[in-house]
Motif scaffolding. Structure first.
Motif, PDB file in Angstrom:
ATOM      1  N   VAL A 329      35.997  37.386  42.477  1.00 40.77           N
ATOM      2  CA  VAL A 329      36.749  36.821  41.545  1.00 40.77           C
ATOM      3  C   VAL A 329      37.464  38.241  40.911  1.00 40.77           C
ATOM      4  CG1 VAL A 329      37.228  35.595  39.539  1.00 40.77           C
ATOM      5  CG2 VAL A 329      35.853  35.002  41.016  1.00 40.77           C
ATOM      6  N   LEU A 330      36.932  39.002  40.262  1.00 44.82           N
ATOM      7  CA  LEU A 330      37.414  40.320  39.725  1.00 44.82           C
ATOM      8  C   LEU A 330      38.273  41.050  40.752  1.00 44.82           C
ATOM      9  CD1 LEU A 330      34.851  41.520  37.225  1.00 44.82           C
ATOM     10  CD2 LEU A 330      36.679  40.127  36.856  1.00 44.82           C
ATOM     11  N   THR A 331      37.760  41.090  42.048  1.00 41.50           N
ATOM     12  CA  THR A 331      38.402  41.996  42.935  1.00 41.50           C
ATOM     13  C   THR A 331      39.627  41.323  43.447  1.00 41.50           C
ATOM     14  OG1 THR A 331      36.316  43.064  43.773  1.00 41.50           O
ATOM     15  CG2 THR A 331      38.505  43.140  45.316  1.00 41.50           C
ATOM     16  N   ALA A 332      39.552  39.815  43.587  1.00 43.98           N
ATOM     17  CA  ALA A 332      40.805  39.050  44.124  1.00 43.98           C
ATOM     18  C   ALA A 332      41.799  39.105  42.976  1.00 43.98           C
ATOM     19  CB  ALA A 332      40.116  37.663  44.512  1.00 43.98           C
ATOM     20  N   LEU A 333      41.585  38.980  41.718  1.00 39.73           N
ATOM     21  CA  LEU A 333      42.480  39.131  40.637  1.00 39.73           C
ATOM     22  C   LEU A 333      43.261  40.411  40.760  1.00 39.73           C
ATOM     23  CD1 LEU A 333      40.445  37.492  37.783  1.00 39.73           C
ATOM     24  CD2 LEU A 333      42.466  36.150  38.997  1.00 39.73           C
ATOM     25  N   GLU A 334      42.636  41.700  41.217  1.00 38.23           N
ATOM     26  CA  GLU A 334      43.451  42.860  41.295  1.00 38.23           C
ATOM     27  C   GLU A 334      44.760  42.669  42.089  1.00 38.23           C
ATOM     28  OE1 GLU A 334      40.779  45.628  42.676  1.00 38.23           O
ATOM     29  OE2 GLU A 334      39.550  46.069  41.002  1.00 38.23           O
ATOM     30  N   THR A 335      44.849  41.586  42.932  1.00 36.65           N
ATOM     31  CA  THR A 335      46.020  41.524  43.784  1.00 36.65           C
ATOM     32  C   THR A 335      47.266  41.100  42.793  1.00 36.65           C
ATOM     33  OG1 THR A 335      45.608  39.154  44.126  1.00 36.65           O
ATOM     34  CG2 THR A 335      44.721  40.884  45.789  1.00 36.65           C
ATOM     35  N   TYR A 336      47.059  40.675  41.565  1.00 39.40           N
ATOM     36  CA  TYR A 336      48.168  40.240  40.718  1.00 39.40           C
ATOM     37  C   TYR A 336      48.258  41.113  39.594  1.00 39.40           C
ATOM     38  CZ  TYR A 336      46.630  35.714  42.918  1.00 39.40           C
ATOM     39  OH  TYR A 336      46.323  34.761  43.717  1.00 39.40           O
ATOM     40  N   GLY A 337      47.371  41.993  39.467  1.00 37.73           N
ATOM     41  CA  GLY A 337      47.776  43.101  38.259  1.00 37.73           C
ATOM     42  C   GLY A 337      46.120  43.746  37.930  1.00 37.73           C
TER      43      GLY A 337
END
Length: 463
Positions: A329-337
């Motif tokens: 999840v945390l890695t995935a959220l990096e695509t948004y900022g």
């Protein structure tokens, strides 16, 4: 002793290569993974190779009255390992030996620089299991886990780091080596000093060795996934699991925002459907028929509480794929900022209220907030996404971080379930424990570190 004299002394004690002063090099040791926490510039970074060298460093710094900030791998999320200006950052990564694995008594002796996953793999060869499993378990170290009392995904069944600790060796402020705890299953001789140092974030001493208890290696896990069209329904399912006395080896929750981010990142469909507002992931490591009964009971609860999807599998690869959606999840959220993850723990009956509170905060500050967490023990990780080059968004992210803590406390929770207080939640700790609790903390600190040289300013202020 001047700063220059101290550096010379440290080089004499450890060797030139173990004392780093180049600012371009020391900058990489100056902070952990929490962007909000303040950090300074260390005078030097030292890399002792054994406990005797740690003692020598502590004695030299005490004589010079220079503060010491102990540090592990830097995977923390509270700023607890962040340098302060002029300190000596004491990195324990060279103390990386698994001293002993005693399979007969199910215990091990391990140094702080050992990586969590490496340790778990080593004891697994003896048919044993070390339970604490922070999400950064593939690079965080045992010493950092001990200092912050780290948790992880399997805490619901096995507890946090302190629940696996039998004893410690700790270098105290005068350079002496304290040996505390035991190797036996039971032991009540004197104060439980080992538990005092676990979670103390390097403010009371430097941990140089730990004796930890191990569990029999669990069976391969069977996995449950359940999707709900409302957060409240998922929250009720968690409450039912607790009330009915089920203790799965893992019980995680993901909100709609985290589900969408993971699916986009992994380029896969978790099967939750577009109307899914919350996903529960459960596992049983009991094995065989016991695991099947445990998961059947979990599935029945989820269906009774209105799950639109409830699916169980004993296929290991399928289970890993489902759990991977939670882990990324945390890695995935990096695509948004850039992400800023919070850490609050609430009573398990109030998880849905916390998620709803985060949704309200998200709308108010105009930033994406995704909530994942360890539903089995109520430890939630609301994660705020913002653009780091936008000062206004950064300010709103900071505001959201604090408002989430406010909601957590209002629900009868605590401001940290596993990441620690560090340099980011000092004021919140004072609010949570009150003036008497704060005074007791300060008195313990003064008794063990009268000059306030161990990680000053972390956890709480001495004034």
């Amino acid at each position: 002793m001047s700063n220059e004299a101290l550096v010379t002394r440290l080089r004499d004690l450890l060797g030139k290569s173990a004392v780093l002063t180049d600012i371009d090099v020391t900058a990489s040791y100056a902070r952990d993974m929490m962007p909000l926490a303040p950090s300074g510039t260390p005078l030097a970074v030292v890399l002792p190779a054994n406990a005797a060298e740690v003692q020598a460093v502590v004695k030299a710094c005490a004589e010079a009255k220079v503060p010491i900030v102990p540090r592990g791998a830097g995977s923390g999320l509270s700023g607890a390992a962040n340098a302060i200006d002029g300190c000596v950052t004491l990195s324990l990564t060279k103390l990386n030996e698994i001293v002993e694995i005693d399979a007969g008594n199910r215990l091990a002796v391990v140094q702080p620089g050992v990586v969590n996953l490496d340790f778990r793999n080593a004891v697994e060869k003896h048919g044993l299991f070390y339970p604490p499993d922070p999400s950064s378990y593939d690079w965080c170290t045992i010493g950092g886990n001990l200092s912050t009392n780290a948790g992880g995904l399997c805490c619901v069944k096995y507890g946090v780091t302190t629940d696996s600790v039998l004893g410690l060796e700790v270098v105290l402020a005068d350079g002496s080596l304290l040996k505390t705890g035991r190797r036996t299953v039971k032991g009540v001789a004197g104060y439980d000093l080992a538990r005092l140092f676990v979670g103390s974030e390097g403010t009371l001493g430097v941990i140089t060795q730990a004796t930890v208890q191990l569990k029999p290696l669990p069976q391969a896990p069977a996995t449950l996934v359940a999707g709900f069209s409302t957060t409240e329904a998922a929250g009720e399912a968690v409450a039912r699991v607790v009330r009915e006395g089920l203790v799965p080896s893992l019980l995680e929750i993901m909100d709609a925002s985290s589900i969408k981010a993971s699916e986009a990142y992994l380029k896969t469909d978790l099967g939750a459907g577009s109307s899914c507002q919350a996903l529960l992931l459960g596992q049983s490591d009991a094995g065989g028929e016991v695991a099947r009964r445990e998961l059947a009971a979990l599935e029945e609860i989820c269906v009774d509480c209105g799950a639109d999807l409830a699916y169980t599998t004993e296929d290991l690869e399928e289970g890993r794929m489902l759990l991977q959606a939670r882990r990324v999840v945390l890695t995935a959220l990096e695509t948004y900022g850039l992400w800023l993850t919070d850490d609050v723990c609430v009573p398990r009956t109030r998880i849905a209220e916390l998620i709803r509170g985060c949704e309200k905060i998200s709308a108010e500050v105009g930033l994406r907030i995704a909530v994942v967490g360890h539903a089995g023990d109520g430890n939630m990780h609301p994660t705020i996404v913002y653009q780091p080059d936008d000062p206004d968004e950064f300010e709103r992210a900071q505001r959201a971080f604090d408002e989430i803590l406010e909601v957590g406390l209002s629900l009868g929770g605590t401001v940290t379930g596993e990441h620690g207080v560090g340099k980011i939640k000092r004021e919140w700790l004072a609010r949570e424990i009150g003036p008497v609790g704060l005074r007791v903390h300060q008195e313990i600190k003064r008794a063990l570190d009268p000059e306030n040289l161990f990680n000053p300013g972390s956890m709480f202020s001495m004034t």
